[in-house]
Write a protein that holds these residues in place. Structure first.
Motif, PDB file in Angstrom:
ATOM      1  N   LEU A  43       0.827  -1.206   0.000  1.00 50.27           N
ATOM      2  CA  LEU A  43       0.000   0.000   0.000  1.00 50.27           C
ATOM      3  C   LEU A  43       0.864   1.259   0.000  1.00 50.27           C
ATOM      4  O   LEU A  43       0.550   2.242  -0.684  1.00 50.27           O
ATOM      5  CB  LEU A  43      -0.924  -0.003   1.215  1.00 50.27           C
ATOM      6  CG  LEU A  43      -2.017  -1.071   1.229  1.00 50.27           C
ATOM      7  CD1 LEU A  43      -2.795  -1.021   2.540  1.00 50.27           C
ATOM      8  CD2 LEU A  43      -2.963  -0.902   0.048  1.00 50.27           C
ATOM      9  N   GLU A  44       1.951   1.226   0.756  1.00 53.39           N
ATOM     10  CA  GLU A  44       2.835   2.390   0.804  1.00 53.39           C
ATOM     11  C   GLU A  44       3.438   2.687  -0.565  1.00 53.39           C
ATOM     12  O   GLU A  44       3.663   3.851  -0.919  1.00 53.39           O
ATOM     13  CB  GLU A  44       3.932   2.160   1.843  1.00 53.39           C
ATOM     14  CG  GLU A  44       3.412   2.240   3.275  1.00 53.39           C
ATOM     15  CD  GLU A  44       4.429   1.785   4.296  1.00 53.39           C
ATOM     16  OE1 GLU A  44       5.562   1.450   3.895  1.00 53.39           O
ATOM     17  OE2 GLU A  44       4.093   1.760   5.490  1.00 53.39           O
ATOM     18  N   ASN A  45       3.705   1.649  -1.348  1.00 48.94           N
ATOM     19  CA  ASN A  45       4.233   1.849  -2.696  1.00 48.94           C
ATOM     20  C   ASN A  45       3.214   2.514  -3.612  1.00 48.94           C
ATOM     21  O   ASN A  45       3.559   2.955  -4.712  1.00 48.94           O
ATOM     22  CB  ASN A  45       4.673   0.513  -3.292  1.00 48.94           C
ATOM     23  CG  ASN A  45       5.931  -0.020  -2.631  1.00 48.94           C
ATOM     24  OD1 ASN A  45       6.704   0.737  -2.040  1.00 48.94           O
ATOM     25  ND2 ASN A  45       6.144  -1.327  -2.707  1.00 48.94           N
ATOM     26  N   ARG A  46       1.967   2.582  -3.159  1.00 52.35           N
ATOM     27  CA  ARG A  46       0.913   3.278  -3.903  1.00 52.35           C
ATOM     28  C   ARG A  46       0.523   4.582  -3.223  1.00 52.35           C
ATOM     29  O   ARG A  46      -0.537   5.140  -3.493  1.00 52.35           O
ATOM     30  CB  ARG A  46      -0.303   2.354  -4.039  1.00 52.35           C
ATOM     31  CG  ARG A  46      -0.100   1.313  -5.122  1.00 52.35           C
ATOM     32  CD  ARG A  46      -0.895   0.058  -4.903  1.00 52.35           C
ATOM     33  NE  ARG A  46      -0.685  -0.852  -6.033  1.00 52.35           N
ATOM     34  CZ  ARG A  46       0.429  -1.561  -6.215  1.00 52.35           C
ATOM     35  NH1 ARG A  46       1.418  -1.465  -5.345  1.00 52.35           N
ATOM     36  NH2 ARG A  46       0.564  -2.353  -7.258  1.00 52.35           N
ATOM     37  N   GLY A  47       1.371   5.039  -2.321  1.00 55.46           N
ATOM     38  CA  GLY A  47       1.150   6.325  -1.678  1.00 55.46           C
ATOM     39  C   GLY A  47       0.206   6.299  -0.500  1.00 55.46           C
ATOM     40  O   GLY A  47      -0.258   7.352  -0.054  1.00 55.46           O
ATOM     41  N   GLU A 108      -9.430   2.012  -2.140  1.00 52.60           N
ATOM     42  CA  GLU A 108      -9.853   3.032  -3.100  1.00 52.60           C
ATOM     43  C   GLU A 108     -10.311   4.312  -2.417  1.00 52.60           C
ATOM     44  O   GLU A 108     -10.112   5.405  -2.951  1.00 52.60           O
ATOM     45  CB  GLU A 108     -10.962   2.473  -3.993  1.00 52.60           C
ATOM     46  CG  GLU A 108     -10.447   1.431  -4.977  1.00 52.60           C
ATOM     47  CD  GLU A 108     -11.487   1.004  -5.990  1.00 52.60           C
ATOM     48  OE1 GLU A 108     -11.102   0.378  -6.985  1.00 52.60           O
ATOM     49  OE2 GLU A 108     -12.692   1.288  -5.783  1.00 52.60           O
ATOM     50  N   VAL A 111      -6.956   6.172  -1.678  1.00 53.91           N
ATOM     51  CA  VAL A 111      -6.217   6.721  -2.825  1.00 53.91           C
ATOM     52  C   VAL A 111      -7.076   7.670  -3.649  1.00 53.91           C
ATOM     53  O   VAL A 111      -6.561   8.436  -4.465  1.00 53.91           O
ATOM     54  CB  VAL A 111      -5.666   5.602  -3.726  1.00 53.91           C
ATOM     55  CG1 VAL A 111      -4.754   4.689  -2.952  1.00 53.91           C
ATOM     56  CG2 VAL A 111      -6.791   4.805  -4.384  1.00 53.91           C
ATOM     57  N   VAL A 115      -8.375   1.119  -8.142  1.00 56.11           N
ATOM     58  CA  VAL A 115      -7.181   0.324  -7.863  1.00 56.11           C
ATOM     59  C   VAL A 115      -7.327  -1.026  -8.545  1.00 56.11           C
ATOM     60  O   VAL A 115      -8.364  -1.693  -8.406  1.00 56.11           O
ATOM     61  CB  VAL A 115      -6.985   0.124  -6.341  1.00 56.11           C
ATOM     62  CG1 VAL A 115      -5.843  -0.848  -6.068  1.00 56.11           C
ATOM     63  CG2 VAL A 115      -6.722   1.462  -5.663  1.00 56.11           C
ATOM     64  N   ASP A 116      -6.314  -1.432  -9.295  1.00 57.89           N
ATOM     65  CA  ASP A 116      -6.320  -2.733  -9.955  1.00 57.89           C
ATOM     66  C   ASP A 116      -5.991  -3.811  -8.925  1.00 57.89           C
ATOM     67  O   ASP A 116      -4.899  -3.818  -8.351  1.00 57.89           O
ATOM     68  CB  ASP A 116      -5.291  -2.751 -11.089  1.00 57.89           C
ATOM     69  CG  ASP A 116      -5.384  -4.017 -11.930  1.00 57.89           C
ATOM     70  OD1 ASP A 116      -5.090  -5.105 -11.389  1.00 57.89           O
ATOM     71  OD2 ASP A 116      -5.739  -3.922 -13.114  1.00 57.89           O
ATOM     72  N   ASP A 119      -2.838  -6.030  -9.757  1.00 54.02           N
ATOM     73  CA  ASP A 119      -1.574  -5.331  -9.515  1.00 54.02           C
ATOM     74  C   ASP A 119      -1.259  -5.284  -8.020  1.00 54.02           C
ATOM     75  O   ASP A 119      -0.107  -5.490  -7.606  1.00 54.02           O
ATOM     76  CB  ASP A 119      -1.638  -3.907 -10.070  1.00 54.02           C
ATOM     77  CG  ASP A 119      -1.543  -3.872 -11.590  1.00 54.02           C
ATOM     78  OD1 ASP A 119      -1.204  -4.917 -12.183  1.00 54.02           O
ATOM     79  OD2 ASP A 119      -1.819  -2.807 -12.177  1.00 54.02           O
ATOM     80  N   LEU A 120      -2.274  -5.005  -7.209  1.00 53.63           N
ATOM     81  CA  LEU A 120      -2.058  -4.952  -5.767  1.00 53.63           C
ATOM     82  C   LEU A 120      -1.709  -6.334  -5.226  1.00 53.63           C
ATOM     83  O   LEU A 120      -0.818  -6.474  -4.372  1.00 53.63           O
ATOM     84  CB  LEU A 120      -3.311  -4.408  -5.073  1.00 53.63           C
ATOM     85  CG  LEU A 120      -3.245  -4.287  -3.549  1.00 53.63           C
ATOM     86  CD1 LEU A 120      -2.067  -3.417  -3.112  1.00 53.63           C
ATOM     87  CD2 LEU A 120      -4.558  -3.729  -2.996  1.00 53.63           C
ATOM     88  N   ALA A 123       1.864  -7.093  -5.959  1.00 53.37           N
ATOM     89  CA  ALA A 123       2.748  -6.312  -5.088  1.00 53.37           C
ATOM     90  C   ALA A 123       2.843  -6.945  -3.702  1.00 53.37           C
ATOM     91  O   ALA A 123       3.927  -7.012  -3.110  1.00 53.37           O
ATOM     92  CB  ALA A 123       2.244  -4.876  -4.988  1.00 53.37           C
TER      93      ALA A 123
END
Length: 225
Positions: A43-47, A108, A111, A115-116, A119-120, A123
């Motif tokens: 999650l952090e990698n997505r801000g 979502e 952010v 959110v895909d 992809d999550l 990750a």
């Protein structure tokens, strides 16, 4: 047992079968930590700044976004396998709104956009792979405590027949909570069947502040009746 309901295509709900060649009971106790850390870092990698709430939740300032559960099967002192279950609220309809003792949120909402889920998921799996090779390491402990929600604050730990209040002093390599009591004693608390809540719920649900809430300077322990 408890029931979890997830609307289709609204969340990530996965179970991973792990067969480590050599894993002690202490290492097995840290598997939930590894799962929670993997989610928080993804999650952090997505801000999205995330924290780990002992014993097995991932939370955002708005509430709980993910949970982790571990089941193990032992043959004597040998771990036959472990099942690591991870659930992440992605879409708004995946976050329950009623009958909660802790508020829920979703990725979502945090952010502010779509959110895909695949992809999550990838990750999270990538971070899991990185941390599974470091069970019991100091790096794992440092990463965990750096994201430990309510560290230094006064919290209540509760479960069937028990309720304890004290200052959250940290965690042990086995995944146990260290709770500082007013007597000066530090109590080590196992995760089995217990939950944790901050005493001060007037602000956001996730914070790294180490300042004790005003008027909460003493801790206590008591048994529920």
């Amino acid at each position: 047992g408890q029931r979890w309901l997830t609307p289709p295509r609204s969340a990530i709900a996965m179970s991973l079968l792990l067969r480590p060649e050599s894993l002690s009971e202490a290492g097995a106790g840290a598997l939930a930590v590894v799962g929670a850390l993997a989610v928080a870092e993804a999650l952090e990698n997505r801000g999205v700044r995330a924290w780990v709430k002992w014993p097995n939740d991932v939370i955002l300032p708005e509430g709980k976004v993910a949970g982790v559960l571990v089941e193990t099967e032992w043959l004597g002192e040998h771990l036959e396998h472990a099942i690591l279950g991870i659930g992440i609220n992605v879409r708004p309809r995946s976050a329950p709104r009623e009958n909660l003792d802790f508020p829920a949120t979703c990725v979502e909402q945090s952010v502010g956009g779509r959110v895909d889920r695949i992809d999550l998921l990838l990750a999270v799996l990538g971070r899991l792979e990185a941390w599974l090779g470091q069970l019991g390491s100091r790096d794992l402990m440092r990463a965990w405590e750096a994201r430990l929600a309510y560290l230094g604050q006064h919290v209540t730990v509760f479960g069937p027949g028990v309720e304890m209040t004290g200052r959250l002093a940290g965690v042990t390599p086995k995944g146990q909570l260290r709770l500082a009591l007013p007597s000066g004693e530090t109590l080590t608390v196992g995760a089995g069947g217990l939950s944790l809540r901050p005493i001060d719920t007037s602000g956001k649900w996730a914070t790294l502040s180490t300042a004790a809430p005003e008027g909460r300077g003493k801790a206590s322990g008591r048994t529920r009746r």
